[in-house]
Design an enzyme around this catalytic site. Structure first.
Site, PDB file in Angstrom:
ATOM      1  N   HIS A   1       4.218 -33.956 -23.306  1.00  0.00           N
ATOM      2  CA  HIS A   1       4.213 -34.558 -21.972  1.00  0.00           C
ATOM      3  C   HIS A   1       2.978 -34.160 -21.173  1.00  0.00           C
ATOM      4  CE1 HIS A   1       8.191 -36.085 -22.720  1.00  0.00           C
ATOM      5  NE2 HIS A   1       8.562 -34.876 -23.118  1.00  0.00           N
TER       6      HIS A   1
ATOM      7  N   CYS B   1       0.857  -1.163   0.000  1.00  0.00           N
ATOM      8  CA  CYS B   1       0.000   0.000   0.000  1.00  0.00           C
ATOM      9  C   CYS B   1       0.897   1.217   0.000  1.00  0.00           C
ATOM     10  CB  CYS B   1      -0.833   0.010   1.263  1.00  0.00           C
ATOM     11  SG  CYS B   1      -1.735  -1.533   1.500  1.00  0.00           S
TER      12      CYS B   1
ATOM     13  N   GLU C   1      -2.543 -10.865 -17.304  1.00  0.00           N
ATOM     14  CA  GLU C   1      -2.710  -9.783 -16.336  1.00  0.00           C
ATOM     15  C   GLU C   1      -3.567  -8.629 -16.843  1.00  0.00           C
ATOM     16  OE1 GLU C   1       1.736  -7.837 -16.863  1.00  0.00           O
ATOM     17  OE2 GLU C   1       0.680  -7.480 -14.995  1.00  0.00           O
TER      18      GLU C   1
ATOM     19  N   ARG D   1       1.083   1.650  -5.862  1.00  0.00           N
ATOM     20  CA  ARG D   1       1.273   0.622  -4.834  1.00  0.00           C
ATOM     21  C   ARG D   1      -0.027  -0.081  -4.465  1.00  0.00           C
ATOM     22  NH1 ARG D   1       6.373   2.244  -2.427  1.00  0.00           N
ATOM     23  NH2 ARG D   1       6.006   0.930  -0.626  1.00  0.00           N
TER      24      ARG D   1
ATOM     25  N   GLU E   1       6.664 -14.639 -20.708  1.00  0.00           N
ATOM     26  CA  GLU E   1       6.373 -13.213 -20.535  1.00  0.00           C
ATOM     27  C   GLU E   1       5.133 -12.832 -21.355  1.00  0.00           C
ATOM     28  OE1 GLU E   1       6.989 -10.993 -18.555  1.00  0.00           O
ATOM     29  OE2 GLU E   1       6.645  -9.106 -19.568  1.00  0.00           O
TER      30      GLU E   1
ATOM     31  N   LYS F   1       1.706 -11.258 -19.809  1.00  0.00           N
ATOM     32  CA  LYS F   1       1.084 -10.011 -20.297  1.00  0.00           C
ATOM     33  C   LYS F   1      -0.390 -10.253 -20.582  1.00  0.00           C
ATOM     34  CE  LYS F   1       3.373  -7.717 -19.299  1.00  0.00           C
ATOM     35  NZ  LYS F   1       4.656  -7.861 -18.708  1.00  0.00           N
TER      36      LYS F   1
ATOM     37  N   ASN G   1       1.380  -0.230   5.793  1.00  0.00           N
ATOM     38  CA  ASN G   1       1.785  -0.966   4.595  1.00  0.00           C
ATOM     39  C   ASN G   1       2.528  -2.197   5.081  1.00  0.00           C
ATOM     40  OD1 ASN G   1       2.762  -1.792   2.077  1.00  0.00           O
ATOM     41  ND2 ASN G   1       4.549  -0.452   2.224  1.00  0.00           N
ATOM     42  N   GLY G   2       2.037  -3.380   4.733  1.00  0.00           N
ATOM     43  CA  GLY G   2       2.699  -4.603   5.183  1.00  0.00           C
ATOM     44  C   GLY G   2       1.672  -5.576   5.722  1.00  0.00           C
TER      45      GLY G   2
ATOM     46  N   TRP H   1      -3.830  -1.918  -1.352  1.00  0.00           N
ATOM     47  CA  TRP H   1      -3.915  -3.155  -2.130  1.00  0.00           C
ATOM     48  C   TRP H   1      -4.293  -4.217  -1.115  1.00  0.00           C
ATOM     49  CZ3 TRP H   1      -1.315  -7.928  -2.135  1.00  0.00           C
ATOM     50  CH2 TRP H   1      -1.571  -8.735  -3.236  1.00  0.00           C
TER      51      TRP H   1
ATOM     52  N   LYS I   1       1.321  -1.785  -9.256  1.00  0.00           N
ATOM     53  CA  LYS I   1       2.565  -1.651 -10.015  1.00  0.00           C
ATOM     54  C   LYS I   1       3.751  -2.142  -9.203  1.00  0.00           C
ATOM     55  CE  LYS I   1       5.132  -0.349 -13.443  1.00  0.00           C
ATOM     56  NZ  LYS I   1       5.200  -1.367 -14.518  1.00  0.00           N
TER      57      LYS I   1
HETATM   58  O1  M6R Z   1       9.373  -3.852  -9.880  1.00  0.00           O
HETATM   59  P1  M6R Z   1       9.728  -5.259 -10.157  1.00  0.00           P
HETATM   60  O2  M6R Z   1      10.351  -5.471 -11.504  1.00  0.00           O
HETATM   61  O3  M6R Z   1      10.542  -5.902  -9.067  1.00  0.00           O
HETATM   62  O4  M6R Z   1       8.341  -6.021 -10.169  1.00  0.00           O
HETATM   63  C1  M6R Z   1       8.260  -7.408 -10.233  1.00  0.00           C
HETATM   64  C2  M6R Z   1       6.889  -7.831 -10.710  1.00  0.00           C
HETATM   65  O5  M6R Z   1       5.917  -7.455  -9.795  1.00  0.00           O
HETATM   66  C3  M6R Z   1       6.557  -7.216 -12.064  1.00  0.00           C
HETATM   67  O6  M6R Z   1       7.545  -7.514 -12.984  1.00  0.00           O
HETATM   68  C4  M6R Z   1       5.210  -7.735 -12.591  1.00  0.00           C
HETATM   69  O7  M6R Z   1       5.263  -9.106 -12.805  1.00  0.00           O
HETATM   70  C5  M6R Z   1       4.885  -7.004 -13.873  1.00  0.00           C
HETATM   71  N1  M6R Z   1       4.394  -5.694 -13.598  1.00  0.00           N
HETATM   72  C6  M6R Z   1       3.957  -7.737 -14.750  1.00  0.00           C
HETATM   73  O8  M6R Z   1       3.796  -7.053 -15.955  1.00  0.00           O
END
Ligand code: M6R
Length: 609
Positions: free
Chosen positions: A505, A2, A489, A27, A482, A486, A99-100, A75, A604
């Site tokens: 497999h 957060c 998410e 956050r 990756e 994308k 936060n935590g 969050w 983020k």
């Molecule tokens: O800030 P970071 O690169 O450490 O974040 C790690 C992940 O949370 C981040 O890469 C996340 O998987 C992506 N935003 C997904 O697109």
């Protein structure tokens, strides 16, 4: 994870808190809230479900007068995104933003219920408010009361505590979640990220693990975990925050995909000369350390982890350097064997990812040669806590889906592979090949972006799909992962990635005419093997989308779509081939109408474990 912010001033503070929350929204954006109190102790609290903007709009119709205040963007960890779970949480005169995670909150809640406290939320945070309130009955200042309850808390926290009976101060506590004091004139602040306060101050003091601070408009007092008064140095940040606007683009993600050629130029600029790598960030000591390296351990999360996976192929095949990659949340909780002369590398866009930071801290006692972070935020905890760092220069990434931070991480990793290869090897052949290839990288990505229209048309085929499979081999396997990340998410379509050789497999059972299969198939030594895997899918009626620069290798038919890509040096393939997959996910999400810059349930920066 957060965002929290607090202020003690001599002017009304609500506007500054709300402005700070707007920045901190990366956050978390499930709910937001604030509480302000004036010098007579009169307090007002306002909380809203959803993004910070909902709170800002609600604040326009509320009376929020007060010189001291705390605010929060959430969050959700414990408790649904509902107003009752939004912070600040209160217990009579005590208010808390956190936060935590308080891991022993159930035990504390039971104890507090037995003492007669009623809980109004499902959160772990509310116990802190009641605990402070209970402890206050034993007397002492707010500071000493908070110091007394700290030993009862297990978990991680960055917290700010306000007492309406002492409205001239805030108490901030840091254990596992970052907190920074902003030093103003006749006012002081506390915040999760200093960038949120740049409009009011540039002078900051980073709290250290275990610190407790008492902040008033006229002074700052910091105690370490043993309650000794300590001085932490004040720094002046000369960075500025400008996420810019979206310009001609509809979303930040689209803008950030299109920025990739430019930010790659920025990231690579000044890092090579005459086909040789030059790293001004490194000094003689760094180079002598790099010469000793015999193994590399990469640790990261999410997209950054995928960059690490690509780098493993590169380190081993190009620099003959053994390399392991691990997800930070796994690494930090297992006993691992540290190889001889191993360099610990963390990758992170934000530099604040809780698991990656925890892994870095753990590594310090395990016997690694040293720690190197590759990161996009120069003021981040990861940079401050690593022995040395290489910055990606992607600029601020606003979209939750990482795009330009991934390709710039790969570019920096490739530079590092080139350097390590020449430091360890007898010739600079690999270094020269890599540097020559990197020089044409931005142009290659420009060319791929020209396929935008074709990809947006293909995306229409996905609008009613519920699943997708991504396939790749070698360095393209992490790219398939990756691509799948994308898609899931931002479009909420279930997507999985497989190393294409694994299909038979198990996953082949999923293939039918409803299953789109996206294949990353550049012209390289694995293409023939990949073609056999593609045939296995085709024979079972799968719907194929093949991203390739070897068009002649694939005969067209109704269930095969070919997306032609340019001819590029093999070493650049992972960096270039992710771009069309980013575009594909973007257009699919666009058609499905999701909130693609702020997809549901995500944030983020993931600052809790
Ligand atoms: O800030 P970071 O690169 O450490 O974040 C790690 C992940 O949370 C981040 O890469 C996340 O998987 C992506 N935003 C997904 O697109």
């Amino acid at each position: 994870m957060c965002g929290i912010i607090g202020a003690v001033s001599q002017r009304d503070i609500a506007k500054i808190l709300l402005e700070g929350l707007r920045y901190l929204e990366y956050r978390g954006y499930d709910s937001a809230g604030l509480m302000v109190v004036n010098s007579t102790g009169k307090a007002n609290r306002l909380r809203c479900v959803g993004k910070v903007n909902n709170l800002v709009c609600a604040a326009e119709h509320a009376v929020l007068l007060g010189e001291t205040g705390i605010a929060h963007t959430r969050w959700a960890t414990h408790g649904k995104p509902e107003e009752s779970n939004a912070h600040p949480h209160i217990s009579t005169n005590i208010a808390v933003v956190h936060n935590g995670i308080i891991e022993n909150y159930e035990l504390l809640r039971d104890q507090l219920r037995n003492r007669g406290y009623t809980f109004f939320s499902e959160t772990d945070t509310e116990v802190v408010a009641h605990l402070v309130h209970w402890e206050q009955q034993r007397g002492g200042s707010l500071l000493t009361v908070v110091q007394r309850i700290i030993p009862d808390l297990c978990g991680t926290y960055g917290m700010v505590i306000l007492d309406t009976y002492s409205p001239d101060r805030l108490i901030a506590v840091r254990s596992g979640s970052p907190l920074v004091i902003g030093c103003g004139i006749d006012e002081n602040f506390i915040v999760s990220d200093p960038m949120a306060l740049l409009s009011v101050t540039r002078r900051f003091i980073y709290l250290e693990e275990g610190d407790i601070a008492q902040i008033s408009s006229y002074g700052i007092e910091i105690m370490d975990r043993c309650n000794n008064i300590v001085q932490r140095c004040e720094i002046e940040l000369d960075t500025h925050y400008d996420a810019g606007n979206k310009g001609l683009y509809s979303h930040y993600m689209q803008k950030e995909i299109y920025e990739q050629p430019l930010v790659l130029i920025n990231t690579l600029s000044g890092r090579y000369n005459n086909s040789l790598v030059e790293l001004s960030e490194f000094n003689d000591q760094t180079y002598s350390l790099l010469k000793q390296v015999e193994h590399i351990q990469i640790v990261a999360c999410g997209t950054s982890y995928h960059a690490g996976m690509v780098a493993r192929y590169w380190f081993e095949s190009l620099a003959n350097m053994p390399c392991d990659v691990e997800i930070a949340s796994e690494f930090r909780y297992r006993r691992s064997v540290v190889r001889k002369n191993s360099l610990f590398i963390t990758l992170s866009q934000s530099g604040e990812t809780a698991d990656t930071l925890a892994a870095l801290r753990l590594s310090k006692n395990l016997g690694y040669l040293g720690s190197l972070s590759i990161c996009n935020v120069s003021s981040s905890s990861l940079i401050r806590e690593s022995d040395f760092s290489l910055m990606t220069k992607a600029g601020i990434e606003v979209g939750v889906a990482s795009t330009k931070s991934f390709t710039t991480q790969l570019a920096v990793l490739l530079i590092l592979v080139a350097k390590i290869s020449s430091l360890k090897g007898t010739t600079s052949k690999v270094e020269k090949e890599i540097v020559n290839a990197l020089q044409i990288l931005p142009g290659c990505i420009e060319e791929v972006l020209l396929q935008d229209k074709l990809i947006s048309k293909l995306a229409q085929n996905f609008s009613n799909k519920n699943h997708a499979l991504f396939l790749g081999r070698g360095e393209q396997y992490p790219i398939a992962m990756e691509g799948a990340l994308k898609l899931k998410e931002i479009s909420y379509i279930h997507a999985e990635a497989y190393a294409a050789g694994e299909l038979k497999h198990g996953p082949l059972a999923l293939i039918d005419s409803e299953m789109p299969v996206i294949v990353v198939a550049p012209q390289n030594s694995l293409l023939d093997k990949l073609k056999s895997n593609i045939e296995e899918v085709r024979a079972r009626g799968g719907l194929l989308y093949i991203f390739t620069n070897s068009i002649s290798s694939f005969s067209g038919s109704h269930n095969i779509h070919i997306i032609p890509l340019p001819h590029i040096p093999v070493v650049l393939e992972p960096i270039v081939y992710i771009v069309p997959l980013q575009l594909l996910s973007y257009y699919i999400a666009l058609m499905r109408g999701t909130d693609l810059d702020k997809p549901r349930n995500l944030a983020k920066s993931v600052t809790v474990e």
